[in-house]
Design an enzyme around this catalytic site. Structure first.
Site, PDB file in Angstrom:
ATOM      1  N   LYS A  99       0.735  -0.049   7.295  1.00  0.00           N
ATOM      2  CA  LYS A  99      -0.334   0.281   8.221  1.00  0.00           C
ATOM      3  C   LYS A  99      -0.024  -0.233   9.639  1.00  0.00           C
ATOM      4  O   LYS A  99       0.827   0.315  10.293  1.00  0.00           O
ATOM      5  CB  LYS A  99      -1.663  -0.265   7.686  1.00  0.00           C
TER       6      LYS A  99
ATOM      7  N   TYR B  14      -9.367  -1.439  -2.702  1.00  0.00           N
ATOM      8  CA  TYR B  14      -8.528  -0.252  -2.478  1.00  0.00           C
ATOM      9  C   TYR B  14      -8.277   0.460  -3.818  1.00  0.00           C
ATOM     10  O   TYR B  14      -7.890  -0.183  -4.805  1.00  0.00           O
ATOM     11  CB  TYR B  14      -7.223  -0.736  -1.845  1.00  0.00           C
TER      12      TYR B  14
ATOM     13  N   ASP C 185      -6.431  -9.188   0.094  1.00  0.00           N
ATOM     14  CA  ASP C 185      -5.782  -8.042   0.737  1.00  0.00           C
ATOM     15  C   ASP C 185      -6.212  -8.069   2.191  1.00  0.00           C
ATOM     16  O   ASP C 185      -7.376  -7.855   2.524  1.00  0.00           O
ATOM     17  CB  ASP C 185      -6.204  -6.738   0.053  1.00  0.00           C
TER      18      ASP C 185
ATOM     19  N   ARG D  61      19.898  -8.277  -2.681  1.00  0.00           N
ATOM     20  CA  ARG D  61      18.513  -8.259  -3.165  1.00  0.00           C
ATOM     21  C   ARG D  61      17.771  -9.547  -2.823  1.00  0.00           C
ATOM     22  O   ARG D  61      16.547  -9.559  -2.702  1.00  0.00           O
ATOM     23  CB  ARG D  61      18.491  -7.993  -4.681  1.00  0.00           C
TER      24      ARG D  61
HETATM   25  C1  PLP Z   1      -2.804   1.381   2.160  1.00  0.00           C
HETATM   26  C2  PLP Z   1      -3.349   0.179   1.519  1.00  0.00           C
HETATM   27  C3  PLP Z   1      -2.667  -0.455   0.489  1.00  0.00           C
HETATM   28  C4  PLP Z   1      -1.403   0.104  -0.118  1.00  0.00           C
HETATM   29  O1  PLP Z   1      -0.355   0.228   0.784  1.00  0.00           O
HETATM   30  P1  PLP Z   1       0.819   1.290   0.526  1.00  0.00           P
HETATM   31  O2  PLP Z   1       1.871   0.849   1.466  1.00  0.00           O
HETATM   32  O3  PLP Z   1       0.238   2.643   0.822  1.00  0.00           O
HETATM   33  O4  PLP Z   1       1.240   1.160  -0.900  1.00  0.00           O
HETATM   34  C5  PLP Z   1      -3.205  -1.617  -0.040  1.00  0.00           C
HETATM   35  N1  PLP Z   1      -4.367  -2.115   0.420  1.00  0.00           N
HETATM   36  C6  PLP Z   1      -5.059  -1.522   1.413  1.00  0.00           C
HETATM   37  C7  PLP Z   1      -6.338  -2.132   1.872  1.00  0.00           C
HETATM   38  C8  PLP Z   1      -4.582  -0.366   1.995  1.00  0.00           C
HETATM   39  O5  PLP Z   1      -5.282   0.229   2.956  1.00  0.00           O
END
Ligand code: PLP
Length: 391
Positions: A206, A109, A181, A56
């Site tokens: 992403k 988000y 973010d 971990r």
């Molecule tokens: C998709 C996304 C997230 C969350 O990511 P996950 O891997 O789907 O939990 C957070 N912030 C933004 C801007 C996103 O597009």
């Protein structure tokens, strides 16, 4: 192999986190699967005298990705989480405690907003949503107990660009840290830490992954915020599977060429959509028509494949006829993979400090890696179905 320091981003995505000669010259790191890690002597066990002590807490596979993302984001160190949302919530929990106040951007988000509305009040944390265009005006919203100012630029679905240096200066003056973010910028086209943020999180799901087959998040902290961030991360028991890390490392090596194509295609599609009679407005920060284009040009070195447009008023049936028949553009959430996506988005219920009525249906596109002419034909056929179904 000696490494040239201060590499440019295109080079960095190729070299970061790699040490082939530590692995028999093999270019990619091995995938270490581990829970138990053995210690040869009691002395080493007691003194924690080896780099890895328990699954971990890390592995060479995880280190390779952590170092890569730290290098891209220009941060002190990086933590990996089981999803992007887990990166957001872990970073927030690390720096908020009962009695604190959080300034959260209104265009955040959706699931991040869900955490702020449903979870933070249970922890005794107060949340105020602010307009993404607040700039230095954030100073007026700062309270004595404000410990975190959260930014997401561009804004979710509506792509407002935030004046991060101005916001960070005011936040720091009031004794708060800035969490950003940076999923849109991917640590490639935008570097929050160089623009005043203390922590940059990403949905690695992403673009870093890039192939729609892994869920992962990252938290990159500067030196000052690292100890508290990593302390709480450890307490929350976060851990990421090595096979997933390997897939992300593989995706990372082609990040620059993929992003370049995503950008080129998204700009071409956005410009084409601006000429279409069905479209009321296109929202893409790289277009001169975007209200924050100048700010985007100042702080970003590129745009990704994600943008939105507002459709003129059509019936729900007409919209369904358009979207149900798309051949190339898939209808689904998330983005950053090789395939183009199209999805209607609702702002209602997700905004309290900015308008939710844009005068028509908001539609978000992720421009994938297909030929742009095929994508235009797919959209044009969709608009034909829109008309055929009647207004
Ligand atoms: C998709 C996304 C997230 C969350 O990511 P996950 O891997 O789907 O939990 C957070 N912030 C933004 C801007 C996103 O597009």
């Amino acid at each position: 192999m000696t490494k040239k320091t201060d590499q440019r981003p295109d080079t960095l995505v190729v070299t970061a986190g790699r040490d082939p000669h530590a692995n028999f010259g093999m270019i990619n790191p091995p995938v270490y699967h581990a829970s138990t890690i053995l210690h040869p002597t009691l002395e080493i066990l007691k003194s924690k005298g080896q780099p890895y002590t328990y699954g971990r807490h890390g592995s060479p596979t995880a280190t390779a990705l952590r170092e890569s993302i730290s290098a891209l984001e220009g941060g002190h160190n990086t933590l990996l989480t089981a999803s992007g949302v887990a990166a957001v919530t872990t970073a927030l929990m690390a720096h908020l405690k009962s009695g604190d106040h959080l300034l959260m951007v209104d265009t955040v988000y959706g699931p991040t907003r869900g955490f702020c509305d449903k979870m933070l009040p249970r922890m005794g944390v107060e949340v105020t949503y602010y307009d993404p265009h607040v700039g230095a005006g954030i100073a007026a919203l700062m309270q004595p107990n404000t410990t975190v100012v959260y930014v997401e630029s561009p804004g979710s679905n509506t792509f407002e660009i935030q004046d991060m240096p101005a916001i960070a200066a005011a936040a720091h003056a009031g004794g708060a840290i800035v969490i950003a973010d940076n999923t849109y910028g991917s640590g490639f086209y935008f570097k929050p830490l160089a623009h005043g943020a203390d922590i940059s999180i990403q949905a690695v799901t992403k673009y870093l992954c890039g192939h729609s087959d892994v869920m992962m998040g990252s938290i990159t902290a500067n030196e000052a915020t690292w100890p508290q961030t990593s302390f709480i991360y450890t307490k929350l028991g976060q851990s990421v599977a090595p096979d997933d890390i390997y897939l992300v490392l593989r995706g990372l090596r082609t990040l620059s060429v993929r992003l370049e194509r995503h950008m080129k295609t998204s700009i071409a599609l956005a410009r084409w959509l601006e000429t279409r009679p069905e479209v009321a407005r296109v929202i893409h920060p790289a277009l001169e028509s975007h209200p924050d284009h100048a700010l985007w040009k100042r702080d970003f070195t590129g745009a990704c494949g994600l943008f939105s447009f507002v459709l003129k008023p059509y019936s729900d049936e007409a919209l369904a006829a358009m979207l149900d028949g798309m051949e190339l553009m898939g209808m689904g959430y998330s983005w950053g993979g090789f395939e183009s996506l199209i999805v209607p988005q609702e702002l209602k219920g997700n905004r309290t400090a900015t308008p939710t009525d844009l005068g028509g249906q908001l539609i978000r596109i992720h421009a994938g890696l297909e030929d742009v002419e095929d994508l235009k034909e797919d959209l044009a056929a969709g608009f034909a179905r829109l008309h055929a179904a009647g207004a």
